[in-house]
Scaffold this active site. Structure first.
Site: not given
Ligand code: NAD
Ligand code: UGA
Length: 441
Positions: A91, A164, A222, A227, A276-277, A338
């Site tokens: 994270n 997503a 970006a 988005l 994330c956003f 969310f």
């Molecule tokens: P998350 O919190 O669900 O998972 C992160 C995990 O890493 C946790 O389980 C935590 O215990 C572990 N962790 C942290 N530090 C550690 C360490 N030093 N050693 C071992 N484990 C450790 O986070 P996430 O939602 O999976 O997001 C991870 C990254 O990916 C973020 O940078 C986020 O912005 C990016 N990302 C997330 C999404 C999404 O949809 N959630 C989509 C695209 C990108």
């Molecule tokens: C978003 C991006 O869509 C992914 O491409 C990206 O990898 C990810 O963030 C990330 O970096 O974590 P996510 O947040 O999982 O994915 O879900 P989205 O579908 O993007 O929705 C985000 C939020 O926007 C939700 O609360 C959704 O309800 C809202 N949303 C989405 C709107 O209010 N209007 C829309 O038209 C679309």
């Protein structure tokens, strides 16, 4: 170099699903996901219906690959040592203290990963940034790796994730693009090729885009900013619609039919949530300010400000409906996640709307199909800064209930809320902000 052993640090919403899909599609590669949280690892190894991440289709993928070439382990040193390629999927939340607090990304977990990788590596490694990171983080990671090891070559790639939540498995199966950033050196390009070879097992080659590291890091921030900007644009216009009698859904449709704009991400809502956003835009704002680009920073900051405005505006509509005081009123909160099809509630708009209603005197009856009661309580304590959850004013139910409510607020687009018969209860629908309240008593 043909990779046979992958280790992913971080078994969260990204690490778990992405590695499960890599393992499924590449049976010749052993993939181990490690995490500092042993309970999470235990859950990944536990019953399929209780995996720590809920995603449609994920349990089926895990069922097929787990124990074959997909493993979940809390042995970080052993798995780092064994792997040729290491993904960092930890994270990167917004910093809470120190320089850049409230804006910059907190890189402490990524830095801890880099230290561990340096400490436990005995041979050369390809280290991959899967987490979303500020542009030029690879420089810092390289520094940590080199300072804490001797005679080991680390090649750093950026491979941001675009899935997503709620559609993660489909997004991973059919990605719009896979982005890989690497150094333009010979060893950098070899490392890029070994990662391309992995994705090429199921992603068409023309969808695998290779760039330099900085473009890849920045493209992720970006993309999220663009988005979110569309959502804030349409949400800002929803306020103008309400003043003028225009209909926001009709507006979205009319705008989106222009092929240059396209129909996606134009759905007006109670505001975007998710982990994330907001954090990625704030990080972008911080970076712009750091480089002295104040106008650019202000432009992107406005996307987050409109989102806050929209959440607040929605809650205020409900408060106004009751003449400004909610004391003694019971509000059914339908949806805490969310978005639909996830058990993730981080930064959910529901949390903010519910807080404002509660703090204006309302009693809340909260229901979500996938977010567990314990998580809702944790969120209330964490986001609202409440020491305890007062059971006489907040009830959390595992069944949908709204019979006693004075009004209903629908805050997540769960399918099961679509055809409910609300009879004569007033409904404020986050999916249809213009038409709220839908029904009056
Ligand atoms: P998350 O919190 O669900 O998972 C992160 C995990 O890493 C946790 O389980 C935590 O215990 C572990 N962790 C942290 N530090 C550690 C360490 N030093 N050693 C071992 N484990 C450790 O986070 P996430 O939602 O999976 O997001 C991870 C990254 O990916 C973020 O940078 C986020 O912005 C990016 N990302 C997330 C999404 C999404 O949809 N959630 C989509 C695209 C990108
Ligand atoms: C978003 C991006 O869509 C992914 O491409 C990206 O990898 C990810 O963030 C990330 O970096 O974590 P996510 O947040 O999982 O994915 O879900 P989205 O579908 O993007 O929705 C985000 C939020 O926007 C939700 O609360 C959704 O309800 C809202 N949303 C989405 C709107 O209010 N209007 C829309 O038209 C679309």
């Amino acid at each position: 170099m043909q990779i046979k052993n992958i280790c992913c640090i971080g078994a969260g919403y990204v690490g778990g699903p992405t590695m499960a899909v890599i393992a499924l599609k590449c049976p010749h590669i052993s993939v181990t996901v490690v995490d500092a949280n042993p309970d999470k690892i235990k859950a990944w190894n536990g019953p399929l219906e209780q995996l720590p991440v809920y995603e449609p289709g994920l349990a089926e993928v895990v069922k097929e690959a787990r124990g074959r070439n997909l493993f979940f382990s809390d042995d970080i040193p052993g798995n780092v040592e064994k792997a040729e390629m290491i993904f960092m999927a930890v994270n990167t939340p917004t910093k809470k203290e120190g320089e850049g607090a409230g804006m910059a990304a907190d890189l402490r977990y990524v830095e801890a990963c880099a230290s561990d990788i340096a400490k436990y590596s005995k041979s050369d490694k390809i280290v991959i940034e899967k987490s979303t990171l500020p542009v030029r983080t690879a420089e810092k990671i390289k520094e940590i790796l080199e300072e804490n090891s001797t005679n080991i070559h680390f090649e750093i790639l950026s491979n941001p994730e675009f899935l997503a939540e709620g559609t993660a498995v489909q997004d991973l199966f059919k990605s719009d693009r896979v982005l890989i950033g690497g150094d333009q050196t010979e060893s950098g390009q070899k490392a890029v090729q070994s990662l391309v070879d992995i994705y090429a097992n199921w992603i068409p080659k023309d969808k695998i885009l290779t760039t330099n590291v900085w473009s890849s890091e920045l493209a992720k921030l970006a993309s999220n900013a663009m988005l979110a900007q569309r959502i804030s644009s349409i949400n800002s216009l929803s306020a103008l619609c309400e003043k003028t009698g225009a209909n926001i859904d009709e507006l979205s449709k009319a705008i989106g039919m222009d092929h240059r704009i396209g129909p996606h991400f134009l759905k007006a809502s109670v505001g975007f949530g998710g982990s994330c956003f907001q954090k990625d835009i704030l990080n972008l704002v911080y970076l712009c300010k750091y480089y002295g680009l104040d106008e650019v920073a202000d432009y992107w900051h406005q996307v987050v400000k409109i989102n806050d405005y929209q959440k607040d505006r929605f809650a205020q509509k409900i408060i106004n409906h009751f003449g400004g005081d909610l004391t003694g009123k019971t509000i059914a909160i339908l949806g805490w996640a969310f978005k639909a099809n996830t058990n993730d509630s981080r930064e959910s708009a529901a949390i903010y709307v519910a807080e404002k209603l509660y703090k204006t005197g309302a009693n809340l009856e909260i229901y979500d199909p996938k977010v567990l009661q314990d998580q809702i309580i944790k969120d209330i304590k964490f986001y609202w800064k409440e020491k305890s959850v007062k059971s006489n004013r907040i009830s959390i139910s595992s069944n949908i209930r709204f019979g006693n409510a004075d009004t209903i607020a629908i805050l997540t687009e769960w399918e099961e809320f679509k055809d409910l018969d609300f009879e004569k209860t007033t409904v404020f629908d986050g999916r249809n902000i213009l038409k709220s309240p839908l029904y009056s008593i």
